[in-house]
Design a protein around this motif. Structure first.
Motif, PDB file in Angstrom:
ATOM      1  N   TRP A 161       0.841  -1.206   0.000  1.00 47.29           N
ATOM      2  CA  TRP A 161       0.000   0.000   0.000  1.00 47.29           C
ATOM      3  C   TRP A 161       0.873   1.251   0.000  1.00 47.29           C
ATOM      4  N   VAL A 162       0.464   2.233  -0.783  1.00 47.63           N
ATOM      5  CA  VAL A 162       1.141   3.525  -0.844  1.00 47.63           C
ATOM      6  C   VAL A 162       0.080   4.615  -0.677  1.00 47.63           C
ATOM      7  N   PRO A 163       0.290   5.597   0.189  1.00 48.55           N
ATOM      8  CA  PRO A 163      -0.687   6.684   0.319  1.00 48.55           C
ATOM      9  C   PRO A 163      -0.891   7.391  -1.018  1.00 48.55           C
ATOM     10  N   ASP A 164      -2.070   7.942  -1.230  1.00 51.22           N
ATOM     11  CA  ASP A 164      -2.316   8.658  -2.484  1.00 51.22           C
ATOM     12  C   ASP A 164      -1.448   9.908  -2.576  1.00 51.22           C
ATOM     13  N   TRP A 165      -1.088  10.471  -1.454  1.00 53.10           N
ATOM     14  CA  TRP A 165      -0.116  11.562  -1.430  1.00 53.10           C
ATOM     15  C   TRP A 165       0.375  11.796  -0.006  1.00 53.10           C
ATOM     16  N   TYR A 166       1.520  12.449   0.090  1.00 56.82           N
ATOM     17  CA  TYR A 166       2.046  12.945   1.361  1.00 56.82           C
ATOM     18  C   TYR A 166       1.983  14.471   1.316  1.00 56.82           C
ATOM     19  N   GLU A 167       1.894  15.083   2.478  1.00 52.07           N
ATOM     20  CA  GLU A 167       1.933  16.538   2.579  1.00 52.07           C
ATOM     21  C   GLU A 167       3.123  16.957   3.427  1.00 52.07           C
ATOM     22  N   ILE A 168       3.806  18.013   2.995  1.00 48.02           N
ATOM     23  CA  ILE A 168       4.940  18.546   3.751  1.00 48.02           C
ATOM     24  C   ILE A 168       4.847  20.070   3.781  1.00 48.02           C
ATOM     25  N   PRO A 169       5.473  20.696   4.764  1.00 52.55           N
ATOM     26  CA  PRO A 169       5.553  22.159   4.763  1.00 52.55           C
ATOM     27  C   PRO A 169       6.373  22.652   3.571  1.00 52.55           C
ATOM     28  N   ALA A 170       6.547  23.955   3.456  1.00 53.82           N
ATOM     29  CA  ALA A 170       7.238  24.558   2.313  1.00 53.82           C
ATOM     30  C   ALA A 170       8.588  23.894   2.068  1.00 53.82           C
ATOM     31  N   SER A 171       8.880  23.631   0.786  1.00 48.19           N
ATOM     32  CA  SER A 171      10.127  22.977   0.401  1.00 48.19           C
ATOM     33  C   SER A 171      10.443  23.349  -1.043  1.00 48.19           C
ATOM     34  N   PRO A 172      11.721  23.481  -1.421  1.00 50.90           N
ATOM     35  CA  PRO A 172      12.085  23.822  -2.797  1.00 50.90           C
ATOM     36  C   PRO A 172      11.574  22.770  -3.786  1.00 50.90           C
ATOM     37  N   PRO A 173      11.207  23.192  -5.015  1.00 45.99           N
ATOM     38  CA  PRO A 173      10.659  22.253  -6.023  1.00 45.99           C
ATOM     39  C   PRO A 173      11.556  21.054  -6.296  1.00 45.99           C
ATOM     40  N   ASP A 174      12.880  21.269  -6.390  1.00 49.71           N
ATOM     41  CA  ASP A 174      13.757  20.139  -6.674  1.00 49.71           C
ATOM     42  C   ASP A 174      13.786  19.148  -5.520  1.00 49.71           C
ATOM     43  N   SER A 175      13.650  19.664  -4.292  1.00 49.96           N
ATOM     44  CA  SER A 175      13.599  18.786  -3.129  1.00 49.96           C
ATOM     45  C   SER A 175      12.312  17.973  -3.123  1.00 49.96           C
ATOM     46  N   VAL A 176      11.209  18.608  -3.523  1.00 40.82           N
ATOM     47  CA  VAL A 176       9.930  17.908  -3.603  1.00 40.82           C
ATOM     48  C   VAL A 176       9.999  16.769  -4.613  1.00 40.82           C
ATOM     49  N   ARG A 177      10.618  17.038  -5.762  1.00 33.88           N
ATOM     50  CA  ARG A 177      10.749  15.991  -6.787  1.00 33.88           C
ATOM     51  C   ARG A 177      11.574  14.813  -6.278  1.00 33.88           C
ATOM     52  N   GLU A 178      12.646  15.105  -5.558  1.00 33.20           N
ATOM     53  CA  GLU A 178      13.475  14.035  -4.996  1.00 33.20           C
ATOM     54  C   GLU A 178      12.671  13.194  -4.005  1.00 33.20           C
ATOM     55  N   LEU A 182      11.560   9.202  -4.033  1.00 33.33           N
ATOM     56  CA  LEU A 182      11.881   8.335  -2.907  1.00 33.33           C
ATOM     57  C   LEU A 182      10.624   7.670  -2.348  1.00 33.33           C
ATOM     58  N   ALA A 183       9.535   8.437  -2.255  1.00 34.03           N
ATOM     59  CA  ALA A 183       8.300   7.944  -1.635  1.00 34.03           C
ATOM     60  C   ALA A 183       7.448   7.127  -2.593  1.00 34.03           C
ATOM     61  N   GLY A 184       7.605   7.348  -3.900  1.00 31.26           N
ATOM     62  CA  GLY A 184       6.807   6.625  -4.871  1.00 31.26           C
ATOM     63  C   GLY A 184       5.376   7.110  -4.956  1.00 31.26           C
ATOM     64  N   THR A 185       5.125   8.352  -4.575  1.00 30.20           N
ATOM     65  CA  THR A 185       3.792   8.930  -4.648  1.00 30.20           C
ATOM     66  C   THR A 185       3.906  10.444  -4.700  1.00 30.20           C
ATOM     67  N   LYS A 186       2.771  11.123  -4.852  1.00 33.00           N
ATOM     68  CA  LYS A 186       2.776  12.572  -4.965  1.00 33.00           C
ATOM     69  C   LYS A 186       3.112  13.233  -3.623  1.00 33.00           C
ATOM     70  N   ILE A 187       3.758  14.387  -3.719  1.00 31.74           N
ATOM     71  CA  ILE A 187       4.059  15.194  -2.547  1.00 31.74           C
ATOM     72  C   ILE A 187       3.380  16.549  -2.720  1.00 31.74           C
ATOM     73  N   HIS A 188       2.524  16.915  -1.773  1.00 34.43           N
ATOM     74  CA  HIS A 188       1.905  18.233  -1.770  1.00 34.43           C
ATOM     75  C   HIS A 188       2.687  19.116  -0.803  1.00 34.43           C
ATOM     76  N   ALA A 189       3.336  20.136  -1.328  1.00 35.89           N
ATOM     77  CA  ALA A 189       4.133  21.030  -0.492  1.00 35.89           C
ATOM     78  C   ALA A 189       3.279  22.174   0.057  1.00 35.89           C
ATOM     79  N   ASN A 190       3.891  22.961   0.948  1.00 37.23           N
ATOM     80  CA  ASN A 190       3.255  24.135   1.554  1.00 37.23           C
ATOM     81  C   ASN A 190       2.081  23.785   2.456  1.00 37.23           C
ATOM     82  N   ALA A 191       2.075  22.571   3.021  1.00 38.89           N
ATOM     83  CA  ALA A 191       1.024  22.176   3.955  1.00 38.89           C
ATOM     84  C   ALA A 191       1.315  22.741   5.346  1.00 38.89           C
ATOM     85  N   HIS A 192       0.291  22.784   6.171  1.00 37.68           N
ATOM     86  CA  HIS A 192       0.468  23.285   7.538  1.00 37.68           C
ATOM     87  C   HIS A 192       1.315  22.330   8.371  1.00 37.68           C
TER      88      HIS A 192
END
Length: 347
Positions: A161-178, A182-192
């Motif tokens: 099982w893989v979550p449909d997405w993870y959320e993280i606080p603000a992060s540079p675009p290249d870091s989000v892509r990395e 690594l996670a094998g799923t979408k990352i939503h940045a700028n979360a609380h």
């Protein structure tokens, strides 16, 4: 004032994971940078400051050039390291109940932190708050928390099982892509807060493998079973730090403040509000440490004084007598006399 702390169960496991990623010398330098050492790994059931764990991971990450080290640690983290807390969570009848159990009992492993739920039309986003945390390295712990939380989902929904997405606080675009790679799923940045998206339709999933226990686990019984109590007051947090580090020397007020990620004056004000001073707490801890050494070892008074953080034996004797009403020598002698009398009685 509440401080965010981490149970040594987690800390010890994190150090063991780091030892498998970086050299022992690198991890030791990270511990030193955080004001900690490996004496904390000796089966302690206690807490360390969240900020100190963050500094440890950040220092190792910089040394090996890995800006997603926290995520890698989280992926390797074994949920069972949380002992009976893990049993309590993973013995829940369904996924929704397990998440709620984890939220309610979080104070046993992360005093001062909180699990937050946010519901969308299709998902429940499970996050851990980082409010008020701006310490070096907290981003690594944010990313690591994602994968630890996800392990509850893996238990109920399967290891694939893989979550449909993870959320993280603000992060540079290249870091989000990395991190996405690594996670094998979408990352939503700028979360609380860092969070894990779980489908609402999955929450009713029945536990496929309830953890067995000889003890009926309840929230009320967990603290006793784990032999810990959440440290919430500033005095308790300071006592915990001093006791944890006594074997490697007693830290001063500035060092303790740094471990708590606050300034010395903020520490002084918080302790004053609780009716105590750092000096009083330090004396309480050092005398308690000295009493244990005098009772359980044959170490000379000079060495006991040094290990307890006193500059000379005379200062130690004066402080010990003021606190206990006995000199160190008399205290040790009285213990030996009592033990001898008890031995004769048993014969």
């Amino acid at each position: 004032m509440k401080r965010k702390l981490v149970n040594c169960l987690e800390f010890g496991h994190v150090v063991s994971i780091l030892d498998g990623i970086a050299s022992r010398a690198t991890v030791n330098r990270g511990l030193e940078a955080a004001g900690l050492d490996r004496s904390l790994l000796k089966g302690r059931t206690a807490f360390i400051p969240y900020a100190a764990e963050a500094v440890l991971v950040e220092t190792v990450a910089r040394a090996i050039g890995d800006r997603h080290l926290g995520a890698r640690v989280g992926m390797k983290f074994q949920y069972s390291a949380y002992s009976v807390y893990a049993s309590y969570v993973l013995s829940a009848p369904d996924l929704a109940s397990a998440l709620e159990r984890g939220r309610r009992a979080l104070y046993l492993i992360h005093p001062g932190s909180e699990i937050l739920f946010r519901q969308t039309e299709t998902h429940l986003v499970v996050g851990r708050d980082t409010k008020g945390l701006s310490v070096i390295g907290h981003r690594h712990l944010d990313e690591g928390a994602l994968f630890v939380i996800a392990q509850v989902g893996h238990h109920f929904l399967g290891q694939d099982w893989v979550p449909d997405w993870y959320e993280i606080p603000a992060s540079p675009p290249d870091s989000v892509r990395e991190l996405e790679e690594l996670a094998g799923t979408k990352i939503h940045a700028n979360a609380h807060v860092p969070g894990v998206a779980i489908r609402l339709s999955d929450l009713a999933t029945v536990n496929p493998a309830p953890l067995q226990s000889d003890v009926a686990l309840t929230l009320e019984s967990l603290a006793a079973l784990m032999n810990v109590a959440p440290k919430q007051t500033m005095k308790e947090a300071v006592v915990e730090i001093l006791q944890s580090l006594m074997d490697s020397g007693t830290p001063d007020e500035n060092s303790v403040a740094k471990l708590l990620a606050i300034g010395p004056r903020s520490l002084q004000r918080a302790l004053r509000a609780e009716g105590v001073s750092f000096r009083e707490i330090r004396t309480q801890v050092t005398i308690g440490y000295a009493r244990t050494m005098l009772a359980k070892t044959d170490v000379s008074l000079k060495d006991v004084a040094k290990k307890a953080g006193y500059s000379d034996e005379r200062s130690f004797r004066r402080a010990f007598k003021a606190a206990t009403g006995q000199s160190p020598s008399l205290f040790r002698a009285s213990l030996k006399t009592g033990a001898a009398e008890l031995s004769q009685t048993d014969q």
